[in-house]
Design a protein around this motif. Structure first.
Motif, mmCIF file in Angstrom:
data_model
loop_
_atom_site.group_PDB
_atom_site.id
_atom_site.type_symbol
_atom_site.label_atom_id
_atom_site.label_comp_id
_atom_site.label_asym_id
_atom_site.label_seq_id
_atom_site.Cartn_x
_atom_site.Cartn_y
_atom_site.Cartn_z
ATOM 1 N N ASP B 212 0.806 -1.220 0.000
ATOM 2 C CA ASP B 212 0.000 0.000 0.000
ATOM 3 C C ASP B 212 0.840 1.271 0.000
ATOM 4 O O ASP B 212 0.499 2.255 0.657
ATOM 5 N N ARG B 215 -0.537 4.753 -0.514
ATOM 6 C CA ARG B 215 -1.201 5.530 0.536
ATOM 7 C C ARG B 215 -0.218 6.358 1.356
ATOM 8 O O ARG B 215 -0.581 6.931 2.373
ATOM 9 N N TRP B 216 1.041 6.400 0.918
ATOM 10 C CA TRP B 216 2.025 7.237 1.621
ATOM 11 C C TRP B 216 2.004 8.670 1.102
ATOM 12 O O TRP B 216 2.878 9.462 1.453
ATOM 13 N N GLY B 217 1.080 8.973 0.244
ATOM 14 C CA GLY B 217 1.066 10.317 -0.331
ATOM 15 C C GLY B 217 2.016 10.443 -1.508
ATOM 16 O O GLY B 217 2.505 11.535 -1.803
#
Lengths: 430, 325
Positions: B212, B215-217
């Motif tokens: 994922d 989802r760390w930007g």
């Protein structure tokens, strides 16, 4: 053995066998549950009887914990049978099943006998050994299941070491099933879980922790269930922990397979974020899962898909826990916190109280075939009296276990054990 | 105040003290504090290019380099940074001594702490090790790399290199490429660069990407060519073979063909692109020598120089906080 008779008056009686949950009084004599008087009616007693005014506290069967590790024999500085038994009594746990991964391994009837003798000498709570499913827990040859069963082991398991070889597992299930011995197995694919310290997720990735996917549990459980279908053996899933394997379990149940499942109180209480800043007390096997998985587990407990809750008591001293996360030993002690932690699910309105108590009394009693776990007249008087609403701040340093690695350290819970009886004898009184 | 370093004095006079007792993660800082540290480091870059490089900001202080993992550049960078600020520096590599005798990490650190150092610089192969030590010792702890978690001083020096090359960080497109999974450099850089307003991409094969990661930007790419298209900065990571448990890519030559940086692939990046690498490089695996050695493109030598200056800035700021206690 036979202590002074005790009468509990004005208790909230909860009997998972009859389903009664209401006010009443209970007489205990000759180490057995005697007459149970429902309602508020007075009960006549003679002078030599100890009368306990319960003032509405919960009186239910003592807890039966099917998954407890001690360090005895082989690692007594972690925990002895005696220190574990004292912790159990303080937590309202009246029977414990110790895991076979000791040194020496409980894979021999003589070691089963040793545990039972030690327990008799200590004489606090009931202690039953679980036998090793395979010799030395190596996952290769079967241990002497029949002889250990005769000697008194209540089920067989490979503890934390999954049986990788499917042929061994098949034969184990067939053989033990034929003897009527329950087989427990914690499903975990050994390759997907190799080196893992956390569940694979965005969080574990950010934390830089080696992780395992939930699929590691699902894959192995599906194999086990297929083999249960093949052999027809009674099987207990040890510490099911996530939504995907629960779906596998539900399918097996729908087919009518003789499968029961346990969940650990840790996985019902915490999710992966509780690891926080590398808190090793929350390093467990299986590793803590995501919140969705935790909620699925609670739902499964509520609807009876998960039958039994265990403490997964696993003592680890500071030298095994005060380490970098990936090097630290997994596990949390849990005997003393099992009941109040379980009651959290009642206070939050997630699971009915009767269902919760069933999962730690009659559920496990039926799994291992003991007469405890019920308030039926004539049953062993293993009882716990608990103020369900009293607040409690868990301070790991104040726990009775020799190791204080509690994942619940610092948690505020509700539920204070007032009194614990084993065979009618008071073994703990607050 | 040292007249040799006017830039340093000016920054020190206007900035707030360091926000904490330790420096464990880039997330301990806010963008203003990062900017102040980089300003201070700029002053130290000027100082380090002079003949007399010595200040007395850490005079009388003891700094211990506690490196459980082998390191050449980070350890010598901290050593030089400490010495140029006047500290007494001791280097320890406990791999060779007490660990073999069974002493735990915490025991080693507590033992050293009893010798009253002021700053402990720690590198360890386990994620969270620096944080663990910071809870057990009374001196300041600087994280010089903990497992696959963070390497905050590396991210700071990378930010300084970028800021000096481009004059800004906000708005830059930075592609971090290769073995993201095992890289603490990548984790610290993603956190710091996204905080400073850069557009960050991570590029690599799925087996070398964290779960994922999208989802760390950041934008996640599996194809290097699209991943570096239009990028202002291409940061190559070292393929960390020593951390790999089992096979994650079929071969080095296949990795180089698909994810190694060469001239041809680099042509897709923005004009004026700069290439970075935290070192040590695997030439011919993640980066072609032709690119790595081209000083018009490569910032790799600058990164090493900025490393000393950034670490001086961090040490000076931490020490100022110690002075204030």
């Amino acid at each position: 053995m036979s202590a002074r008779p005790v009468v509990f008056r004005g208790a909230r009686l909860l009997d998972p066998a009859s389903g009664y949950d209401g006010p009443g009084s209970l007489i205990v004599s000759e180490g057995r549950v005697g007459e149970m008087r429902r309602g508020d009616g007075a009960i006549e007693v003679s002078d030599d009887v100890r009368v306990v005014e319960a003032n509405g506290a919960l009186l239910c069967p003592g807890l039966i914990d099917l998954r407890v590790k001690t360090g005895e024999p082989g690692a007594e500085p972690k925990e002895t049978l005696k220190s574990a038994a004292r912790a159990a009594a303080a937590g309202g746990v009246t029977s414990v099943v110790v895991q076979p991964d000791t040194d020496p391994v409980i894979d021999d009837p003589a070691v089963v006998d040793f545990i039972l003798r030690r327990a008799r000498d200590i004489d606090i709570v009931h202690v039953y050994p679980a036998g090793a499913a395979t010799e030395g827990l190596l996952g290769q040859g079967m241990a002497e299941i029949g002889l250990m069963h005769e000697a008194g082991c209540v089920y067989v398991t490979n503890a934390d070491r999954p049986i990788v070889d499917s042929r061994v597992m098949r034969r184990l299930l067939a053989y033990a099933g034929g003897l009527g011995v329950l087989v427990a197995h914690r499903p975990a694919d050994p390759w997907l879980t190799a080196g893992a310290a956390a569940t694979e997720s965005e969080f574990a990735g950010r934390m830089g922790l080696a992780s395992e996917p939930v699929a590691a549990e699902t894959i192995m459980l599906e194999r086990d269930l297929a083999l249960v279908e093949l052999t027809g053996a009674r099987f207990m899933v040890d510490q099911i922990s996530a939504a995907a394997p629960l779906a596998s379990l539900a399918r097996a149940r729908a087919k009518g397979l003789p499968v029961i499942a346990t969940a650990s109180i840790n996985h019902l209480s915490f999710n992966e974020l509780d690891i926080g800043d590398y808190r090793t007390f929350c390093k467990l096997t299986p590793p803590l899962r995501g919140e969705d998985d935790r909620l699925a587990l609670i739902e499964a407990l509520s609807c009876g898909l998960v039958d039994i809750v265990v403490s997964a008591h696993a003592p680890a001293p500071p030298e095994d826990k005060r380490l970098p996360y990936d090097e630290a030993a997994p596990g949390s002690v849990g005997l003393q916190t099992l009941l109040p932690a379980l009651l959290t699910l009642h206070h939050e309105g997630r699971v009915p109280l009767a269902r919760l108590i069933h999962a730690v009394t009659l559920g496990p009693a039926e799994a291992i075939g003991v007469a405890a776990g019920r308030l039926t007249p004539g049953a062993p008087a293993d009882l716990v009296l608990c103020d369900v609403n009293a607040p409690l701040l868990i301070d790991a340093a104040a726990l009775i276990s020799k190791s204080r690695n509690s994942a619940f350290d610092g948690r505020r819970l509700q539920g204070v054990v007032l009194m614990t009886l084993v065979d009618g004898r008071i073994v703990h009184e607050a | 105040m040292n007249p040799l370093a006017p830039g340093v004095d000016e920054v020190r006079a206007r900035t707030f003290p360091f926000p904490g007792r330790h420096f464990l993660s880039v997330t301990d800082l806010n963008p203003v504090e990062v900017g102040d540290l980089l300003d201070l480091a700029d002053g130290f870059v000027a100082l380090n290019r002079q003949k007399n490089k010595k200040l007395d900001l850490l005079k009388g202080r003891t700094l211990i380099n506690l490196f459980f993992e082998a390191s050449t550049r980070t350890q010598s960078s901290f050593e030089l940074a400490g010495k140029r600020l006047g500290a007494d520096v001791v280097n320890m590599s406990p791999r060779a001594s007490s660990i073999v005798k069974g002493e735990t990490l915490v025991d080693t650190a507590v033992t050293l702490n009893a010798m009253q150092p002021d700053i402990l610089v720690v590198r360890h192969a386990s994620s969270g090790a620096a944080s663990l030590l910071s809870q057990k010792v009374s001196c300041s702890v600087i994280n010089a790399g903990d497992g696959q978690h963070e390497h905050p001083t590396q991210a700071m020096l990378d930010a300084l290199s970028m800021r000096r090359a481009f004059g800004r960080i906000g708005g830059l497109t930075v592609a971090i490429c290769g073995d993201v999974l095992h890289s603490r450099v990548a984790r610290s850089n993603v956190a710091l660069l996204t905080m400073l307003g850069a557009n960050v991409r991570v590029v690599g094969p799925p087996t070398l990407m964290p779960t994922d990661v999208g989802r760390w930007g950041v934008e996640a790419h599996h194809d290097l060519k699209t991943g570096i298209a239009g990028a202002d900065v291409v940061m190559m990571l070292r393929l960390q073979l020593e951390r790999m448990d089992g096979q994650l890519v079929p071969s080095m030559r296949e990795f180089f063909r698909l994810w190694g940086l060469d001239r041809e692939k680099l042509a897709r990046a923005a004009p004026g692109v700069r290439v970075m690498h935290p070192g040590p490089m695997n030439r011919g695996v993640e980066i072609d020598s032709d690119v790595a050695d081209d000083l018009a493109v490569s910032l790799i030598q600058d990164q090493v120089e900025m490393g000393v200056a950034v670490r001086m800035a961090i040490l000076a700021s931490l020490a100022a906080r110690l002075d204030n206690r």
